[in-house]
Design a protein around this motif. Sequence first.
Motif, mmCIF file in Angstrom:
data_model
loop_
_atom_site.group_PDB
_atom_site.id
_atom_site.type_symbol
_atom_site.label_atom_id
_atom_site.label_comp_id
_atom_site.label_asym_id
_atom_site.label_seq_id
_atom_site.Cartn_x
_atom_site.Cartn_y
_atom_site.Cartn_z
ATOM 1 N N ALA A 1 44.742 44.280 26.736
ATOM 2 C CA ALA A 1 43.296 44.072 26.758
ATOM 3 C C ALA A 1 42.937 42.698 27.294
ATOM 4 N N TRP A 2 43.762 41.693 26.967
ATOM 5 C CA TRP A 2 43.462 40.332 27.435
ATOM 6 C C TRP A 2 43.545 40.230 28.952
ATOM 7 N N LEU A 3 44.413 41.034 29.559
ATOM 8 C CA LEU A 3 44.543 41.013 31.011
ATOM 9 C C LEU A 3 43.281 41.580 31.668
ATOM 10 N N LEU A 4 42.768 42.667 31.100
ATOM 11 C CA LEU A 4 41.537 43.254 31.618
ATOM 12 C C LEU A 4 40.356 42.291 31.441
ATOM 13 N N LEU A 5 40.319 41.611 30.289
ATOM 14 C CA LEU A 5 39.258 40.645 30.055
ATOM 15 C C LEU A 5 39.343 39.491 31.058
ATOM 16 N N GLY A 6 40.575 39.050 31.351
ATOM 17 C CA GLY A 6 40.748 37.994 32.349
ATOM 18 C C GLY A 6 40.252 38.431 33.716
ATOM 19 N N TRP A 7 40.511 39.698 34.055
ATOM 20 C CA TRP A 7 40.027 40.253 35.316
ATOM 21 C C TRP A 7 38.494 40.189 35.362
ATOM 22 N N ILE A 8 37.866 40.622 34.264
ATOM 23 C CA ILE A 8 36.405 40.656 34.224
ATOM 24 C C ILE A 8 35.811 39.252 34.333
ATOM 25 N N VAL A 9 36.409 38.296 33.617
ATOM 26 C CA VAL A 9 35.855 36.940 33.580
ATOM 27 C C VAL A 9 36.108 36.195 34.884
ATOM 28 N N LEU A 10 37.365 36.158 35.325
ATOM 29 C CA LEU A 10 37.730 35.318 36.467
ATOM 30 C C LEU A 10 37.358 35.940 37.813
ATOM 31 N N LEU A 11 37.628 37.231 37.975
ATOM 32 C CA LEU A 11 37.374 37.873 39.262
ATOM 33 C C LEU A 11 35.969 38.461 39.343
ATOM 34 N N ALA A 12 35.615 39.286 38.348
ATOM 35 C CA ALA A 12 34.351 40.026 38.426
ATOM 36 C C ALA A 12 33.130 39.190 38.062
ATOM 37 N N THR A 13 33.339 37.962 37.598
ATOM 38 C CA THR A 13 32.191 37.119 37.259
ATOM 39 C C THR A 13 32.244 35.786 37.989
ATOM 40 N N VAL A 14 33.248 34.949 37.693
ATOM 41 C CA VAL A 14 33.309 33.622 38.323
ATOM 42 C C VAL A 14 33.428 33.743 39.836
ATOM 43 N N LEU A 15 34.464 34.443 40.307
ATOM 44 C CA LEU A 15 34.662 34.591 41.755
ATOM 45 C C LEU A 15 33.490 35.334 42.386
ATOM 46 N N ALA A 16 32.995 36.363 41.709
ATOM 47 C CA ALA A 16 31.909 37.175 42.262
ATOM 48 C C ALA A 16 30.634 36.358 42.452
ATOM 49 N N TYR A 17 30.264 35.559 41.456
ATOM 50 C CA TYR A 17 29.053 34.752 41.576
ATOM 51 C C TYR A 17 29.215 33.638 42.608
ATOM 52 N N VAL A 18 30.369 32.984 42.600
ATOM 53 C CA VAL A 18 30.591 31.877 43.541
ATOM 54 C C VAL A 18 30.499 32.375 44.980
ATOM 55 N N THR A 19 31.216 33.430 45.305
ATOM 56 C CA THR A 19 31.174 33.955 46.671
ATOM 57 C C THR A 19 29.807 34.547 46.989
ATOM 58 N N GLY A 20 29.163 35.175 45.991
ATOM 59 C CA GLY A 20 27.864 35.795 46.228
ATOM 60 C C GLY A 20 26.773 34.790 46.529
ATOM 61 N N VAL A 21 26.683 33.713 45.731
ATOM 62 C CA VAL A 21 25.631 32.716 45.934
ATOM 63 C C VAL A 21 25.807 32.001 47.268
ATOM 64 N N VAL A 22 27.048 31.617 47.587
ATOM 65 C CA VAL A 22 27.280 30.930 48.857
ATOM 66 C C VAL A 22 26.982 31.858 50.035
ATOM 67 N N SER A 23 27.302 33.140 49.888
ATOM 68 C CA SER A 23 27.043 34.084 50.990
ATOM 69 C C SER A 23 25.546 34.224 51.247
ATOM 70 N N VAL A 24 24.729 34.200 50.183
ATOM 71 C CA VAL A 24 23.281 34.290 50.366
ATOM 72 C C VAL A 24 22.786 33.108 51.181
ATOM 73 N N ARG A 25 23.333 31.937 50.934
ATOM 74 C CA ARG A 25 22.902 30.743 51.652
ATOM 75 C C ARG A 25 23.359 30.761 53.105
ATOM 76 N N LEU A 26 24.460 31.414 53.367
ATOM 77 C CA LEU A 26 24.958 31.485 54.743
ATOM 78 C C LEU A 26 24.312 32.625 55.523
ATOM 79 N N LEU A 27 23.903 33.661 54.833
ATOM 80 C CA LEU A 27 23.279 34.802 55.500
ATOM 81 C C LEU A 27 21.775 34.709 55.300
ATOM 82 N N SER A 28 21.231 35.565 54.477
ATOM 83 C CA SER A 28 19.825 35.556 54.097
ATOM 84 C C SER A 28 19.697 36.499 52.917
ATOM 85 N N PRO A 29 18.608 36.381 52.133
ATOM 86 C CA PRO A 29 18.476 37.272 50.976
ATOM 87 C C PRO A 29 18.487 38.739 51.378
#
Length: 347
Positions: A232-260
């Motif tokens: 379960a801890w591995l799945l939680l790590g996936w959700i926190v690190l990949l599906a949230t931290v990485l997802a938001y970081v890449t998503g916000v920067v992509s909006v600034r490079l592209l457009s809304p």
Amino acid sequence: MHASQGRSAGLGLALASALAFGGSGVAAKPLIEAGLDPLHVVWLRVAGAALVMLPVAWRHRNLVRERPALLAGFGLFAVAGVQAFYFAAISRIPVGVALLVEYLAPALVLGWVRFVQRRPVTRAAAAGVVLAVGGLACVVEVWAGLSFDAVGLLLALGAACCQVGYFVLSDQGSPGQGSHGAAEAGPPHPFGVIAYGLLVGAAVLTVVARPWGMNWAALGGSAEMNGNAVPAWLLLGWIVLLATVLAYVTGVVSVRLLSPQVAGVVACLEAVIATVLAWVLLGEHLSAPQLVGGGVVLIGAFIAQSAAPRPPSGPVASGAGVQGSDGAGGGGPAVAEGELSGHRTSP
């Protein structure tokens, strides 16, 4: 950075964000089936990501003084709002219907850009939105559980509006956005905005989810993924690190490079990615309409991202190391509501 290079980088980051957000449901569903409440999984996701981003928040603590409204808005709308409205919506209407309404966000973003910001919208972006929403209707098989509930639909629309907030607020650090005073001080660093947004979202969700009643023992055991036991801890790590931290970081920067509007359409791929990953990792088979719908979403995203970019005018954020070529504004986000649907939200 050259305009075409910035656009290519933005598209790559948007796709990475869609992939990261789209994988959240695949990791979260086994945890839910192992005994965790869906809202508790959401809280673990956001609170865990907020802890990971604490050093970043400390480094950019000046943002609390310089851009408090932006940070509060990002946390309330882009992180907590989408989830709260989405979960309230699916308590009254089918998940597929709620998903489809929430992913009207790209169309709402076009309306924001055209009528509020009074900026031109390309035909390619508009056509891409129409195709993507139509394709999503097939991906979620909206006809399978179609029912009319006015309150449920309004709640899903609230999630869509919060998804719009994610794209619009993510773009506030782009050149030409924000107040004159903020522009003089330099645009807010995207990572700082994300870090404080997660902290605000975690605080709000703590009140809503009440994690003190969580089945904490489930995190020490294992969960079943398509017949295989996974810690379960591995799945939680996936959700926190990949599906949230990485997802938001890449998503916000992509909006600034592209457009809304462009980033919003690319975000529609989250539902397609979630469906495909569920097929591969959870054994949830796809129907012919879902396969066709996924193809239509891809075509819509391709057409939208071909829209003419805004002329380049400066860096994405002071010290970010990335420069933007254009900018302007899932849930999912699928901000973080992807525990049941696999998207932003999820964000």
